[in-house]
Design an enzyme around this catalytic site. Structure first.
Site, PDB file in Angstrom:
ATOM      1  N   CYS A  86       0.969  -1.067  -0.061  1.00 25.08           N
ATOM      2  CA  CYS A  86      -0.070  -0.090   0.137  1.00 25.08           C
ATOM      3  C   CYS A  86       0.933   1.166   0.089  1.00 25.08           C
ATOM      4  O   CYS A  86       0.272   2.309  -0.226  1.00 25.08           O
ATOM      5  CB  CYS A  86      -1.008  -0.061   1.218  1.00 25.08           C
ATOM      6  SG  CYS A  86      -2.025  -1.477   1.391  1.00 25.08           S
ATOM      7  N   HIS A 335      -8.870   3.991  -1.439  1.00 26.88           N
ATOM      8  CA  HIS A 335      -7.607   3.297  -1.412  1.00 26.88           C
ATOM      9  C   HIS A 335      -7.277   2.512  -2.645  1.00 26.88           C
ATOM     10  O   HIS A 335      -7.416   1.279  -2.527  1.00 26.88           O
ATOM     11  CB  HIS A 335      -7.486   2.722  -0.335  1.00 26.88           C
ATOM     12  CG  HIS A 335      -6.073   1.834   0.165  1.00 26.88           C
ATOM     13  ND1 HIS A 335      -5.080   2.629  -0.214  1.00 26.88           N
ATOM     14  CD2 HIS A 335      -5.798   0.811   1.097  1.00 26.88           C
ATOM     15  CE1 HIS A 335      -3.920   1.797   0.344  1.00 26.88           C
ATOM     16  NE2 HIS A 335      -4.374   0.906   0.563  1.00 26.88           N
TER      17      HIS A 335
END
Length: 387
Positions: A86, A335
């Site tokens: 991420c 995200h």
């Protein structure tokens, strides 16, 4: 660390975040073209590209760099695809920053992208789990909601905090995201909404968790000389830091802090010649509400255990003591893994060049981005200043 050049962000662009129908190659191109147009330059001015992407295989396209450069009409220019879970977007930005600062290039495009919503919750959750220390965590059934729930439970045990405090983080970020036309979730919620949402991994509930998102974000990085020659709005990168933590959560001394954040922040602050008190606003990695609380403490905005108190008192709201996640953060903006870190820079660029609209942080001069991979195994922090 000694660098040759000052490094600037000359342009920024992004697709909307959410469930997108276009291919991964298409949204990569859209965001990149938007950034190029924002910078007022031609694709031929770009000397190389850095692409952050984690699960291109989910949309049957890896090795995205040459695809992008071909679509921009500059197939002879080099590219590099970077994966750091991420945190990929910020790591990609850092590598591009270092190459400009060292004098290798005058102008680069950094684009982050992900397309995962079409694979379904089961497969997407599985893909995410591959970013953990899979031997100890993923294959043992510990997905990221469970790992961050462990952090949240430890925080509740160790400090004066409640589940309602975590819920207040979600409410604040949805308030900000409501003002962001490119946010995945432009929807206001209440603490009661969060508390009544389905339990995902106790004490975290559905509304404590960020969504799976598709999306792409892009920025143009260049030398100060290039920025001045090409006119237009630009901001300066004044600090950059990276850090690491044990890959598995079980390997850490404390469950309520992320070592990589503290290391990366210390390096970025030192390079910038500032302290945490000088930051006007920050885009931090709030994949779960507990993460934002821990981030704000590890970044030095609040003492350990006081992050929830700051949320409770409204000190992290837009135009308060320090505006945290004016974009809506991962929680509301969304995200899209590889795009997230670059998207944070897009928000800082918009804020510091007067393009943030209703979510503008008033009189902001210095902004920070913080982005980590997995449960913080890798992290990058960057500090920016208006010019």
């Amino acid at each position: 660390m000694t660098f040759v050049e000052k490094v600037c962000v000359l342009g920024a662009g992004s697709t909307k975040y959410g469930k997108l129908s276009e291919s991964i190659a298409d949204i990569t191109t859209q965001a990149s073209v938007s950034a190029i147009e924002s910078a007022g330059i031609s694709p031929k001015d770009i000397q190389a590209s850095y692409i952050s992407n984690v699960f291109g295989v989910a949309d049957k396209q890896v090795h995205l760099g040459p695809v992008l450069m071909s679509r921009l009409g500059i197939p002879d220019k080099p590219s590099l695809t970077i994966e750091s879970a991420c945190g990929s977007g910020s790591v990609s930005f850092r590598e591009a920053y270092a190459n400009v600062a060292a004098g290798f290039y005058d102008c680069l495009v950094v684009t982050g992208v992900e397309k995962v919503t079409h694979t379904g919750t089961e497969w997407t959750t599985t893909y995410f789990a591959y970013c953990s220390d899979f031997f100890y965590e993923g294959q043992a059934g510990a997905s990221f909601p469970g790992l961050f729930a462990s952090m949240a439970r430890a925080y509740l045990t160790e400090f004066d905090a409640t589940e309602e405090d975590f819920a207040a983080v979600a409410v604040k970020n949805h308030d900000n995201g409501f003002l962001n036309p490119k946010a995945h979730m432009q929807k206001k919620i209440t603490v009661d909404d969060v508390m009544k949402s389905a339990v995902v991994a106790s004490p975290l509930k559905l509304y404590d968790c960020c969504p799976f998102s598709d999306g792409a974000s892009s920025v143009i990085l260049c030398s100060e000389k290039f920025a001045k020659e090409h006119g237009g709005d630009y901001i300066e990168v004044i600090g950059s830091g990276r850090g690491g933590s044990p890959a598995a959560l079980q390997g850490r001394e404390h469950m309520t802090t992320i070592p990589s954040t503290k290391i990366a922040a210390a390096d970025a602050y030192k390079m910038a010649g500032i302290t945490a008190k000088d930051i006007d606003f920050a885009e931090v990695h709030d994949c779960f509400t507990i993460a934002e609380v821990v981030d704000t403490e590890d970044l030095g905005f609040f003492d350990k255990g006081q992050g929830v108190q700051a949320v409770r008192e409204g000190r992290t709201k837009l135009n308060s003591d320090i505006s945290i996640n004016p974009s809506g953060g991962l929680k509301s903006k969304g995200h899209p893994i590889g795009a997230t870190g670059v998207g944070q820079v897009v928000e800082v660029f918009d804020q510091l060049t007067g393009k943030a609209g209703a979510r503008t942080v008033k009189d902001a001069k210095i902004g920070l981005t913080h982005n980590f991979g997995a449960t913080g195994a890798s992290c990058a922090v960057h500090v920016f200043q208006s010019v």
